[in-house]
Design an enzyme around this catalytic site. Structure first.
Site, short mmCIF file in Angstrom:
data_model
loop_
_atom_site.label_atom_id
_atom_site.label_comp_id
_atom_site.label_asym_id
_atom_site.label_seq_id
_atom_site.Cartn_x
_atom_site.Cartn_y
_atom_site.Cartn_z
N GLU A 146 69.58 38.39 26.69
CA GLU A 146 69.10 38.69 25.17
C GLU A 146 68.29 39.97 25.14
O GLU A 146 67.11 39.92 24.71
CB GLU A 146 68.44 37.68 24.44
CG GLU A 146 69.29 36.34 24.44
CD GLU A 146 68.54 35.33 23.30
OE1 GLU A 146 67.37 35.33 23.25
OE2 GLU A 146 69.41 34.51 22.73
N GLU A 297 74.81 30.03 24.51
CA GLU A 297 73.48 29.26 24.05
C GLU A 297 73.63 28.77 23.11
O GLU A 297 73.85 29.34 21.98
CB GLU A 297 72.19 30.32 24.37
CG GLU A 297 71.85 30.57 25.31
CD GLU A 297 70.56 31.33 25.44
OE1 GLU A 297 69.80 31.12 24.58
OE2 GLU A 297 70.11 31.71 26.43
C1 GAL Z 1 67.28 32.26 23.51
C2 GAL Z 1 66.87 32.53 24.78
C3 GAL Z 1 66.68 31.31 25.72
C4 GAL Z 1 65.61 30.41 24.93
C5 GAL Z 1 66.43 30.02 23.51
C6 GAL Z 1 65.33 29.07 22.95
O1 GAL Z 1 66.93 33.17 22.47
O2 GAL Z 1 68.17 33.13 25.44
O3 GAL Z 1 66.13 31.66 27.01
O4 GAL Z 1 64.42 30.88 24.75
O5 GAL Z 1 66.43 31.27 23.00
O6 GAL Z 1 65.85 28.71 21.58
#
Ligand code: GAL
Length: 664
Positions: A146, A297
């Site tokens: 990110e 994710e």
């Molecule tokens: C994303 C990130 C992850 C974790 C997640 C939590 O932004 O890539 O590493 O922090 O959020 O929601």
């Protein structure tokens, strides 16, 4: 294209004991996880002391996961530089707009343009690529994590000199910059590039050109870092490379993915915000057209950190999300994260299993996703998403313009999602397309909220119209030059001539109680608007109340085989929804848009096809259930039952798939 539907999770085995890892693998199989993403954030495990790199643990882990049928996405660990790279080096750290210098800890604390960081990043990435790049088990790579999610532009000394170089390359001479930015205003005139400040804190707002260009400079630099890292990996590996991004971060996604192989995104939208979830799928599908995108994710239940949390998903929603993603063209649906963190700052975050190795509140939902994945996999693999006929242009560059000039708190992303939702809820299959996408296959193009319309875009859209397309321009489109100044030839620049109109005024309609009418539907008008003298065009939407009664806010103009429609203002509220539906349906019909389904709000149809059949995947997203009208008889792809023409009910979070024989 997709040969398998992936169901994955982010996994940090370096944080756990051997016993926990054994348990993890066993539970991954129970949950149906077939791909793990590893290595992200693990720089200090890989290179505890500078120069002492040991990747055995990760190489073994990849082999070990694969023994259980779990493939790997290998990550580069650059979002979290180790202490040996940052300690006693404030000059390497990220500096924010207020001049705060970041300290070690958290992540993204270093300046990604710092030459020492770049050098050390190149070394660690090269070593990882050498060590595991040839493994067939490594099916993909993810760069960093990110980019620019916690930080925006950096204001350190390194960035300052790169900024000056970038400006010089862009403008050639200081006089050209002075002219483009209109720097005689408030005595901003510069003699040399090295005098140009970074737009740090000043008593009042900065010159719009300065503020926007600094963002574009930062966009370019972070993309160059991605290019550089990808080139290193490619020396040792043919596996495709991606990066996990979102539309929240301070990056130009189109540019980031330009030299990567496939697109992926992260999403933590709650159920109430399912339109935003769909928005991302419809955008990411189009960032790299030759390879399917990934959801890299999402939480199995809720997002959280030490300081906040979202509402856990209702049971069933996760499965609806996964089916929607696969149906809309995703190759993978992956969680953050596999095992709850025991330390750090995200311990409360939703995960698939707990820190003590037990199923979490999300676990059964993950198993439901797996059951659905298996159920739909063969249908997804034998069909492709249908070509959308309706396109909406999305631009991160325009997002930067809005950051500089938000009027009264406008946010590009929210404006776009609201606009998109109107198209979505009217049952049109749609694509969000990056600014430089070609327009082949589309019939109806919307270009809302694009402050600056480049001449390339204008040429492309004009050719699209001449070939028979309908192009709806606005609201808030075209009013700024590429340097974020006002046009001096016409309010909306070159668009006006092409659209056959003259803009009379631009002014904010908010607070003026303006009402506009289009095809017998009236609605309040909002936002900074343009009102037209139709000239060669036809006034089809006219202002009925407010301070410019009788002027046009919607015009249409024939050009070649198609039409240009100027939409000068944003109809708002429920009446506005109606007016926009009228406009959408009217021009979709004129443009001969076929992919339109009669579906209730909160339920979606993802159309797919192959040579023999059309397939509709129908999913209820809002948990309230809904229905779809089948235009003809079909077959239920999951049960084999015959389905008659007419209304078919879809239960809360349920999905159904119908096959239609193509008329041969
Ligand atoms: C994303 C990130 C992850 C974790 C997640 C939590 O932004 O890539 O590493 O922090 O959020 O929601």
């Amino acid at each position: 294209m997709t040969k398998k539907l992936y169901h994955g999770a982010a996994y940090y085995p370096e944080l756990w004991t051997e016993e926990a890892i054994e348990q993890d693998i066993k539970l991954m199989l129970e949950a149906g996880i077939n791909v793990a993403r590893i290595g992200e954030f693990a720089w200090s495990t890989m290179e505890k002391e500078e120069g002492n790199i040991d990747l055995t643990f990760f190489a073994n882990m990849i082999k070990r996961l694969n023994e259980h049928g779990i493939e790997t996405v290998m990550c580069t660990p650059t979002p979290t530089p180790p202490i040996w790279l940052t300690h006693n080096h404030p000059e390497r750290m990220h500096v924010d707009q207020e001049g705060n210098v970041m300290v070690h800890g958290s992540r993204q604390q270093i300046c990604t343009n710092n030459p020492v960081f770049r050098e050390k990043s190149a070394i660690i990435t090269e070593e990882i690529a050498k060590a595991v790049g040839h493994f067939p088990e490594v099916i993909a790579w993810q760069l960093d994590n990110e980019f620019k999610c916690h930080v925006s532009e950096c204001y350190c000394e390194t960035c300052k000199s790169l900024w000056h170089q970038w400006l010089e390359e862009k403008y050639g001479t200081i006089d050209q910059l002075n002219e483009a930015w209109g720097t005689d205003i408030w005595s901003q005139y510069y003699h040399r590039f090295d005098q140009i400040p970074q737009p740090k804190k000043a008593p009042f707002l900065h010159n719009s050109s300065l503020r926007t260009m600094y963002q574009l400079f930062s966009f370019e630099k972070i993309a160059e870092f991605a290019d550089e890292q990808a080139a290193i990996i490619r020396k040792y590996s043919s596996a495709p490379i991606t990066h996990n991004s979102t539309t929240f971060f301070h990056v130009d996604n189109e540019r980031i993915f330009e030299n990567l192989d496939f697109a992926s995104f992260d999403t933590y939208a709650e159920k109430s915000n399912f339109a935003s979830y769909l928005f991302n799928n419809d955008l990411w599908r189009n960032l790299k057209k030759d390879r399917d995108y990934w959801i890299m994710e999402t939480s199995p239940s809720h997002a959280a950190s030490l300081e906040s949390h979202s509402a856990p998903h209702p049971n069933g929603y996760l499965k609806a999300e996964a089916v929607a993603a696969y149906a809309l063209g995703a190759e993978a649906f992956c969680y953050w994260l596999w095992r709850q963190q025991r330390s750090g700052c995200e311990q409360p975050h939703g995960s698939v299993i707990s820190a003590w190795g037990k199923p979490t509140i999300g676990f059964e939902n993950v198993q439901e996703v797996e059951a659905a994945r298996k159920e739909i996999e063969s249908i997804m693999l034998s069909t492709r998403p249908a070509q959308a006929e309706v396109a909406i242009t999305y631009s991160d560059i325009s997002r930067a313009f809005f950051i500089t000039e938000p009027h009264r708190g406008l946010d590009y992303r929210s404006l776009m999602i609201n606009f998109y939702e109107r198209v979505l809820s009217n049952g049109y299959h749609r694509d969000l397309i990056p600014e430089h996408s070609n327009l082949e296959g589309y019939k109806l193009l919307f270009t809302p909220f694009l402050h600056h319309v480049s001449s390339e875009y204008l040429d492309m859209a004009t050719a699209f119209v001449e070939d028979g397309g309908v192009w709806v321009v606005g609201p808030l489109t075209g009013g700024r030059t590429e340097n974020h100044t006002i046009h001096t030839d016409a309010a909306l620049g070159a668009i006006e001539e092409i659209a056959g109109v003259e803009t009379l005024y631009t002014y904010p309609m908010d607070g003026t109680e303006s009402v506009g009418e289009f095809m017998n539907t009236e609605a309040p008008l909002s936002l900074w608007s343009a009102v037209f003298n139709p000239k060669e065009a036809k006034a089809v939407g006219v202002i009925k109340e407010g301070i410019s009664i009788g002027d046009a806010f919607i015009t249409e103009h024939k050009r070649g085989q198609g039409k240009i429609v100027m939409l000068g203002s944003l109809p708002e509220g429920e009446a506005g929804d109606l007016l926009v539906s009228e406009l959408l349906n009217h021009y979709a019909q004129e443009a001969n848009v076929q992919l339109h389904t009669d579906v209730t709000k909160g339920t979606i149809v993802a159309p797919r096809h192959n040579d023999e059949e059309d397939v509709w995947v129908m999913i209820n997203m809002d948990g309230k259930g809904g229905s779809v009208t089948l235009p003809t008889t079909g077959t239920d792809a999951l049960t084999g039952a015959n389905l008659s023409k007419g209304i078919i009910e879809i239960g809360p979070f349920e999905h159904k798939i119908v096959r239609f024989q193509k008329n041969l």
